[in-house]
Design a protein around this motif. Sequence first.
Motif, PDB file in Angstrom:
ATOM      1  N   ASP B  44       0.840  -1.203   0.000  1.00 40.14           N
ATOM      2  CA  ASP B  44       0.000   0.000   0.000  1.00 40.14           C
ATOM      3  C   ASP B  44       0.874   1.251   0.000  1.00 40.14           C
ATOM      4  O   ASP B  44       0.459   2.307   0.425  1.00 40.14           O
ATOM      5  N   TRP B  80      -6.297  -8.704   0.597  1.00 37.46           N
ATOM      6  CA  TRP B  80      -5.710  -7.370   0.529  1.00 37.46           C
ATOM      7  C   TRP B  80      -6.319  -6.469  -0.538  1.00 37.46           C
ATOM      8  O   TRP B  80      -6.014  -5.274  -0.607  1.00 37.46           O
ATOM      9  N   ASN B  83      -7.758  -2.488  -0.437  1.00 36.63           N
ATOM     10  CA  ASN B  83      -6.950  -1.279  -0.259  1.00 36.63           C
ATOM     11  C   ASN B  83      -5.456  -1.488  -0.509  1.00 36.63           C
ATOM     12  O   ASN B  83      -4.629  -0.839   0.114  1.00 36.63           O
ATOM     13  N   HIS B  84      -5.144  -2.417  -1.405  1.00 33.86           N
ATOM     14  CA  HIS B  84      -3.729  -2.626  -1.753  1.00 33.86           C
ATOM     15  C   HIS B  84      -3.536  -2.805  -3.258  1.00 33.86           C
ATOM     16  O   HIS B  84      -4.455  -3.195  -3.957  1.00 33.86           O
ATOM     17  N   PRO B 109      -6.281  -0.369  -5.445  1.00 32.63           N
ATOM     18  CA  PRO B 109      -7.302   0.063  -4.478  1.00 32.63           C
ATOM     19  C   PRO B 109      -8.410   0.803  -5.234  1.00 32.63           C
ATOM     20  O   PRO B 109      -8.172   1.319  -6.320  1.00 32.63           O
ATOM     21  N   ARG B 140       0.657   2.464   7.645  1.00 33.34           N
ATOM     22  CA  ARG B 140       0.355   1.260   6.866  1.00 33.34           C
ATOM     23  C   ARG B 140      -0.907   0.595   7.418  1.00 33.34           C
ATOM     24  O   ARG B 140      -1.130   0.589   8.613  1.00 33.34           O
ATOM     25  N   ARG B 143      -4.325   2.991   4.916  1.00 34.95           N
ATOM     26  CA  ARG B 143      -4.375   3.742   3.670  1.00 34.95           C
ATOM     27  C   ARG B 143      -5.499   3.222   2.765  1.00 34.95           C
ATOM     28  O   ARG B 143      -5.929   2.102   2.892  1.00 34.95           O
ATOM     29  N   TYR B 144      -5.918   4.068   1.854  1.00 39.31           N
ATOM     30  CA  TYR B 144      -6.913   3.700   0.831  1.00 39.31           C
ATOM     31  C   TYR B 144      -8.225   3.231   1.413  1.00 39.31           C
ATOM     32  O   TYR B 144      -8.894   2.381   0.857  1.00 39.31           O
TER      33      TYR B 144
END
Lengths: 303, 145
Positions: B44, B80, B83-84, B109, B140, B143-144
């Motif tokens: 991310d 994941w 958001n990855h 994402p 970490r 995020r997103y």
Amino acid sequence: MTAEAAEKLPEFFDLDGEFARSNVQEVLDKLDRELVGLAPVKQRIREIAALLLVDKARRTLGLETEPPTLHMSFTGNPGTGKTTVALRMAEILKNLGYIRQGHMVSVTRDDLVGQYIGHTAPKTREVIKKAMGGVLFIDEAYYLYKPENERDYGQEAIEILLQVMENNRDDLVVILAGYANRMEIFFQSNPGFRSRIAHHIDFPDYSEGELLNIAKLMVEKQQYKLTSEAEKVLKDYIPRRMRQPHFANARSVRNAIDRAKLRQANRLFGSKNRTKLTKADLTTIEAEDLLQSRVFNAVNPDK
Amino acid sequence: MHENPRNMTQGQFSFLPPLTDDQIKAQIAYAIKKGFALSVEYTDDPHPRNTYWEMWCQPMFDTKDPAAVMLEVNECRKTWGANHYIKVQAFDNSRWRESVAMSFIVNRPKHEPGLALARTEGPGRTMQYRVHSYATDKPRGERYK
Ligand SMILES: Nc1ncnc2c1ncn2[C@@H]1O[C@H](COP(=O)(O)OP(=O)(O)OP(=O)(O)O)[C@@H](O)[C@H]1O
Ligand SMILES: [Mg+2]
């Protein structure tokens, strides 16, 4: 289906042509040549091939078809040819376009089930990934299920397998193998497996005559010859071996021949003309090479 | 004129619309045919120089079929994907090459805030540029979202 797509469908399907193109006949012929007996098994394989071809025909002409379930179970005693036939099955399914690669990955419980928590899932997935595009052959599948131990990691492997057998039917064909009675118990306690398996194929034990033919075929394939004396001994050997414990059909025959080869080599080393051996010397199996077997030792056959 | 997308670009095909699963499979089939080892990685942190991502699974050396790699891609997406970024890499281990031969993004994402360009003036009116991703303002894992 849209009307437009329906218009483009062919009117005919050439079953003969498709069969010829698939080279399945070649594989079936090879099966006939290389495997003695097994008539019901060969018959079932022909039926499955026919079913898959007709399925393809139906699809080509736009008829309703479900993607066929191809997972199978092979039951029979040790050495009845289950592994050998599974390899051929992979070839046939590849020729008919039902698997993409045509390889076979053969595993047992130890390859699938881990030693500690969190070990089993990646291990099972690793095996499944290797087998994708081909056949996953699980020998003695019932060892996956150990009801006496409720925390057994085998259950985790079973669940992953069931999921893949359902969701990845286009990617992988699973063949479970084992002794008939234990497989039956396994299916009873794991209905998920039974319902995902379309073809149950039973491998009968070989008769005396079949075992003799298997022996002859193996000898010939390995470029050896039996003297007529040796052949008589072999004929006598087979029923004696069948009565012994741990008899494993064709595998016992293979082992007997391996031991005869060993004794032949030993005999050649001890022979006077060992400095100028001929092709005939190197290929001939004599009666004595077989007679030294423990099955002829009537006093203590298990020695 | 080419308009720079706000999306992170890295590896192959990243200026194109996202690859469909069939297109991803076709790329993987090519990599397998070439004998490359395939791996799935995620991150991310979208900085262009962030090339070492987290490994999702062991590299796959002896898979024969793209479906095997797709299995891992889909598992990774499940865990994941929301958001990855996820990429597939193909490593060529042949002598003298011994490096990553292919690398392409297979998951983004949902919302990508993009990158900021910061300028710092130095002595003699020299200019230093710095790329900064808005996403990494958060720690970490946050995020997103
Ligand atoms: N019908 C046959 N004709 C010729 N050879 C055979 C035949 N059946 C089995 N064999 C040979 O016997 C050996 C054992 O066969 P295979 O390994 O397929 O048995 P299996 O049923 O898988 O046994 P197990 O249950 O112990 O794994 C192999 O070497 C195989 O080539
Ligand atoms: Mg076997």
